[in-house]
Design a protein around this motif. Structure first.
Motif, PDB file in Angstrom:
ATOM      1  N   ILE A 141       0.828  -1.217   0.000  1.00 46.71           N
ATOM      2  CA  ILE A 141       0.000   0.000   0.000  1.00 46.71           C
ATOM      3  C   ILE A 141       0.861   1.266   0.000  1.00 46.71           C
ATOM      4  CG2 ILE A 141      -1.996  -1.119   1.088  1.00 46.71           C
ATOM      5  CD1 ILE A 141      -1.172   0.342   3.716  1.00 46.71           C
ATOM      6  N   GLY A 142       2.198   1.093  -0.076  1.00 47.55           N
ATOM      7  CA  GLY A 142       3.104   2.232  -0.161  1.00 47.55           C
ATOM      8  C   GLY A 142       3.721   2.652   1.157  1.00 47.55           C
ATOM      9  N   ALA A 143       3.472   1.897   2.223  1.00 45.96           N
ATOM     10  CA  ALA A 143       4.057   2.213   3.529  1.00 45.96           C
ATOM     11  C   ALA A 143       5.514   1.769   3.569  1.00 45.96           C
ATOM     12  CB  ALA A 143       3.264   1.513   4.629  1.00 45.96           C
ATOM     13  N   THR A 144       6.308   2.443   4.390  1.00 45.50           N
ATOM     14  CA  THR A 144       7.711   2.091   4.589  1.00 45.50           C
ATOM     15  C   THR A 144       7.890   1.589   6.012  1.00 45.50           C
ATOM     16  OG1 THR A 144       8.410   3.826   3.059  1.00 45.50           O
ATOM     17  CG2 THR A 144      10.090   2.947   4.549  1.00 45.50           C
ATOM     18  N   ILE A 145       8.322   0.348   6.150  1.00 46.51           N
ATOM     19  CA  ILE A 145       8.562  -0.219   7.471  1.00 46.51           C
ATOM     20  C   ILE A 145       9.909   0.293   7.963  1.00 46.51           C
ATOM     21  CG2 ILE A 145       8.952  -2.347   8.770  1.00 46.51           C
ATOM     22  CD1 ILE A 145       7.014  -3.717   6.768  1.00 46.51           C
ATOM     23  N   VAL A 146       9.912   0.916   9.146  1.00 47.80           N
ATOM     24  CA  VAL A 146      11.116   1.535   9.682  1.00 47.80           C
ATOM     25  C   VAL A 146      11.853   0.595  10.629  1.00 47.80           C
ATOM     26  CG1 VAL A 146      12.020   3.483  11.032  1.00 47.80           C
ATOM     27  CG2 VAL A 146      10.116   3.838   9.433  1.00 47.80           C
ATOM     28  N   GLU A 147      11.125   0.070  11.630  1.00 38.46           N
ATOM     29  CA  GLU A 147      11.768  -0.805  12.608  1.00 38.46           C
ATOM     30  C   GLU A 147      10.724  -1.632  13.346  1.00 38.46           C
ATOM     31  OE1 GLU A 147      13.632   1.159  16.008  1.00 38.46           O
ATOM     32  OE2 GLU A 147      12.293   2.866  15.736  1.00 38.46           O
ATOM     33  N   ARG A 175       6.297   4.432   8.239  1.00 38.22           N
ATOM     34  CA  ARG A 175       6.078   5.767   7.661  1.00 38.22           C
ATOM     35  C   ARG A 175       5.014   5.626   6.580  1.00 38.22           C
ATOM     36  NH1 ARG A 175       7.836  10.329   9.574  1.00 38.22           N
ATOM     37  NH2 ARG A 175       8.218  11.152   7.520  1.00 38.22           N
ATOM     38  N   MET A 176       3.957   6.434   6.705  1.00 40.35           N
ATOM     39  CA  MET A 176       2.882   6.412   5.715  1.00 40.35           C
ATOM     40  C   MET A 176       2.017   7.649   5.893  1.00 40.35           C
ATOM     41  SD  MET A 176       0.692   3.170   7.136  1.00 40.35           S
ATOM     42  CE  MET A 176       0.549   2.893   8.889  1.00 40.35           C
ATOM     43  N   ASN A 177       1.118   7.892   4.945  1.00 43.93           N
ATOM     44  CA  ASN A 177       0.194   9.016   5.056  1.00 43.93           C
ATOM     45  C   ASN A 177      -1.129   8.530   5.659  1.00 43.93           C
ATOM     46  OD1 ASN A 177      -1.599   8.108   2.935  1.00 43.93           O
ATOM     47  ND2 ASN A 177      -0.143   8.883   1.431  1.00 43.93           N
ATOM     48  N   PRO A 178      -2.027   9.452   6.026  1.00 50.30           N
ATOM     49  CA  PRO A 178      -3.280   9.028   6.671  1.00 50.30           C
ATOM     50  C   PRO A 178      -4.124   8.050   5.853  1.00 50.30           C
ATOM     51  CG  PRO A 178      -2.936  11.368   7.015  1.00 50.30           C
ATOM     52  CD  PRO A 178      -1.882  10.909   6.036  1.00 50.30           C
ATOM     53  N   GLY A 179      -4.166   8.216   4.539  1.00 55.95           N
ATOM     54  CA  GLY A 179      -4.929   7.289   3.699  1.00 55.95           C
ATOM     55  C   GLY A 179      -4.346   5.886   3.735  1.00 55.95           C
ATOM     56  N   GLN A 180      -3.027   5.805   3.684  1.00 57.08           N
ATOM     57  CA  GLN A 180      -2.360   4.504   3.776  1.00 57.08           C
ATOM     58  C   GLN A 180      -2.596   3.884   5.149  1.00 57.08           C
ATOM     59  OE1 GLN A 180       1.460   6.130   2.778  1.00 57.08           O
ATOM     60  NE2 GLN A 180       1.450   5.214   0.717  1.00 57.08           N
ATOM     61  N   ALA A 181      -2.584   4.711   6.196  1.00 58.47           N
ATOM     62  CA  ALA A 181      -2.835   4.202   7.552  1.00 58.47           C
ATOM     63  C   ALA A 181      -4.242   3.621   7.646  1.00 58.47           C
ATOM     64  CB  ALA A 181      -2.649   5.312   8.576  1.00 58.47           C
ATOM     65  N   ASN A 182      -5.199   4.279   7.014  1.00 59.89           N
ATOM     66  CA  ASN A 182      -6.574   3.780   7.005  1.00 59.89           C
ATOM     67  C   ASN A 182      -6.646   2.426   6.295  1.00 59.89           C
ATOM     68  OD1 ASN A 182      -9.400   3.870   7.432  1.00 59.89           O
ATOM     69  ND2 ASN A 182      -9.687   4.656   5.363  1.00 59.89           N
ATOM     70  N   ARG A 183      -5.961   2.322   5.162  1.00 61.69           N
ATOM     71  CA  ARG A 183      -5.929   1.039   4.441  1.00 61.69           C
ATOM     72  C   ARG A 183      -5.185  -0.023   5.244  1.00 61.69           C
ATOM     73  NH1 ARG A 183      -5.157   4.658   0.368  1.00 61.69           N
ATOM     74  NH2 ARG A 183      -2.961   4.194  -0.007  1.00 61.69           N
ATOM     75  N   ALA A 184      -4.115   0.364   5.929  1.00 62.45           N
ATOM     76  CA  ALA A 184      -3.338  -0.588   6.737  1.00 62.45           C
ATOM     77  C   ALA A 184      -4.213  -1.214   7.814  1.00 62.45           C
ATOM     78  CB  ALA A 184      -2.129   0.101   7.369  1.00 62.45           C
ATOM     79  N   GLY A 185      -5.096  -0.413   8.403  1.00 62.50           N
ATOM     80  CA  GLY A 185      -5.979  -0.924   9.454  1.00 62.50           C
ATOM     81  C   GLY A 185      -6.944  -1.983   8.969  1.00 62.50           C
ATOM     82  N   LYS A 186      -7.128  -2.076   7.662  1.00 57.38           N
ATOM     83  CA  LYS A 186      -8.053  -3.057   7.083  1.00 57.38           C
ATOM     84  C   LYS A 186      -7.339  -4.292   6.535  1.00 57.38           C
ATOM     85  CE  LYS A 186     -11.181   0.674   5.909  1.00 57.38           C
ATOM     86  NZ  LYS A 186     -11.680   1.544   4.850  1.00 57.38           N
TER      87      LYS A 186
END
Length: 161
Positions: free
Chosen positions: A81-87, A97-108
């Motif tokens: 979904i375009g998120a970057t895993i940091v640690e 690291r992600m934007n609010p839209g990506q965070a919303n998708r991540a929760g699903k």
């Protein structure tokens, strides 16, 4: 008689599959353990913490906790979904690291238990916070993550001297 056995077998198989699935996604909530201490995500709204507002396309730091021991396909879902895993953050979580839209998708996403903004207060160890609160001078390590403006971090650190 053959139909009765088929239905019983089908029911037994369905129950077995449900049990295997339930074991794969534990329901007991694990704490998230940070340098400042640990918390249960379900208790977070009671803590009254709030990170700065992010614009729709602005990337920020989030915590993503999975429902159990992390699987590679769950991590792949985040990067897809375009998120970057940091640690990695114990237990079963990552700073991402992600934007609010990506965070919303991540929760699903399958396997995701909780998604929340990473709070600035979580960056400071208990000992360092105690020194700061007491007004004591100290030497602190500042760590810049990938994708951060290092020059801006340096200016901010120098401004505290």
């Amino acid at each position: 008689m053959a139909r009765v056995l088929s239905r019983r077998r089908a029911k037994a198989i369905a129950v077995s599959v449900a049990l295997v699935h339930a074991q794969a996604l534990p329901t007991a909530e694990s704490p998230i353990r940070l340098v400042t201490g640990e918390f249960l995500p379900s208790a977070l709204p009671k803590l009254g913490l709030d990170a700065k507002y992010l614009a729709a396309s602005e990337r920020g730091s989030y915590l993503v906790q999975f429902a159990g021991p992390v699987r590679e396909e769950w991590k792949a879902g985040l990067t897809a979904i375009g998120a970057t895993i940091v640690e990695y953050i114990p237990d079963n979580a990552f700073k991402v690291r992600m934007n609010p839209g990506q965070a919303n998708r991540a929760g699903k996403l399958v396997g995701v238990h909780w998604v929340g903004r990473f709070q600035a207060a979580w960056k400071v160890t208990k000992d360092a916070k105690a020194q700061i609160d007491e007004g004591k001078a100290g030497i602190y390590t500042v760590r810049a993550e990938r994708g951060v403006d290092v020059a801006a971090v340096r200016r901010a650190a120098e401004a505290t001297a």
